[in-house]
Design an enzyme around this catalytic site. Structure first.
Site, PDB file in Angstrom:
ATOM      1  CD  GLU A  43      -2.748   1.141   2.582  1.00 59.12           C
ATOM      2  OE1 GLU A  43      -2.356   0.532   3.596  1.00 59.12           O
ATOM      3  OE2 GLU A  43      -3.838   1.747   2.520  1.00 59.12           O
ATOM      4  CE  LYS A 113      -7.500   1.481   3.285  1.00 61.13           C
ATOM      5  NZ  LYS A 113      -6.305   2.076   3.918  1.00 61.13           N
ATOM      6  CB  CYS A 154      -4.660  -1.577   4.248  1.00 63.81           C
ATOM      7  SG  CYS A 154      -3.790  -1.698   5.839  1.00 63.81           S
TER       8      CYS A 154
HETATM    9  N1  LIG Z   1      -3.606   1.505   5.955  1.00 56.61           N
HETATM   10  C1  LIG Z   1      -4.552   0.946   6.657  1.00 56.61           C
HETATM   11  O1  LIG Z   1      -5.673   0.782   6.224  1.00 56.61           O
HETATM   12  C2  LIG Z   1      -4.142   0.514   8.038  1.00 56.61           C
HETATM   13  C3  LIG Z   1      -5.077  -0.512   8.618  1.00 56.61           C
HETATM   14  C4  LIG Z   1      -4.637  -0.964   9.952  1.00 56.61           C
HETATM   15  O2  LIG Z   1      -3.537  -0.688  10.422  1.00 56.61           O
HETATM   16  C5  LIG Z   1      -5.566  -1.767  10.729  1.00 56.61           C
HETATM   17  O3  LIG Z   1      -5.242  -2.054  11.868  1.00 56.61           O
HETATM   18  O4  LIG Z   1      -6.640  -2.136  10.220  1.00 56.61           O
END
Ligand SMILES: NC(=O)CCC(=O)C(=O)O
Length: 270
Positions: A43, A113, A154
């Protein structure tokens, strides 16, 4: 073909965008030399993960420098390239976007996303993607000669329904460019990846940037591949690494025959 090889490039991310592109290019070349058919980046691999950076590092499709480089590298090495994510600009909106290119350099998928990372754990971590980014609104796949591949970014993985939808639509592998942090990473990273893989009896490949203790947002690292049995197939530590794994679709089918979780669902009750 029931087996294919993937590589996850756990690259470091610096403030210098040109350096990030050079680093990604070198890692993709190594993965191609290792014989991988599908290669993935983390990411925000071209940009520090912080809302103050997104606008100035953002690119538009198709002319952005990073986007053109990814397409050229997919073609040069004749592989499926999952371009992590980058800040993407369209009109006045910014997105956290994964571009996927095929072996001819053609765009196969674009995932924006969907679930923006807005959290506040006092004294530990506070982040609000929605202050600068706009969410996407699609479930994203592409097809390869090996299998259907789903893409999420993520925080998207926190929502079991989202991965379940991909599995129900036939994805046998889900690729997740990601950047968990030093609070949620040690607690939830491996657990979440293994759980999503096990519940859906899929392969799940999660790619983080390498850890940089001097960065404002310290990524957890630990890029990994989890298998349909809920096992860890391969996992990096926090340092720059290329994680390579075999995706065995015959094994996936065997697990689904022996333990037919997806067939035993009762959606009429839930
Ligand atoms: N970049 C993100 O979306 C981080 C997501 C994350 O750290 C989580 O715990 O969920």
């Amino acid at each position: 073909m029931s087996n294919f090889q993937i590589s996850l490039c756990q690259t470091p991310v610096a403030d210098d965008k040109a350096l990030n592109l050079q680093t990604a290019k070198a890692a993709i070349e190594m993965a191609a030399l290792a014989g991988s058919h599908l290669v993935a980046l983390p990411e925000m691999f071209n940009c520090p993960y912080g809302k103050e950076y997104f606008d100035s590092y953002a690119e538009e499709f198709p002319q952005g420098k990073t986007i053109k480089l990814l397409s050229a590298l997919a073609k040069k090495h004749s592989l499926y390239l999952i371009g992590g994510s980058i800040p993407e600009k369209e009109n006045t909106q910014l997105y956290n976007t994964c571009f996927v290119f095929g072996p001819e350099g053609q765009l196969l998928a674009r995932h924006r996303k969907v679930h923006l990372f807005d959290i506040d754990i006092p004294g530990q971590i506070s982040f609000k993607e929605s202050e600068t980014l706009t969410p996407g609104d699609t479930v994203t796949f592409f097809d390869t000669p090996f299998c259907r591949v789903g893409i999420a970014i993520c925080y998207d993985i926190r929502f079991p329904e989202f991965t379940r939808l991909m599995a129900l639509k036939g994805a046998n592998l889900v690729v997740l460019p990601a950047a968990f942090n030093m609070t949620t990473g040690p607690a939830h990273w491996e657990l979440t990846m293994r759980a999503r893989a096990l519940d859906n009896q899929i392969y799940l490949a999660a790619i983080s940037p390498a850890r940089d203790q001097t960065a404002n947002y310290v990524a957890y690292g630990h890029s990994m591949v989890a298998g349909p049995w809920g096992n860890v197939i391969s996992q990096a530590n926090a340092n720059p690494a290329i994680v390579t794994a075999e995706i065995d679709l015959a094994q996936l089918s065997k697990i689904r025959e022996q333990l037919p979780l997806l067939k035993h669902r009762k959606p009429e009750i839930y």
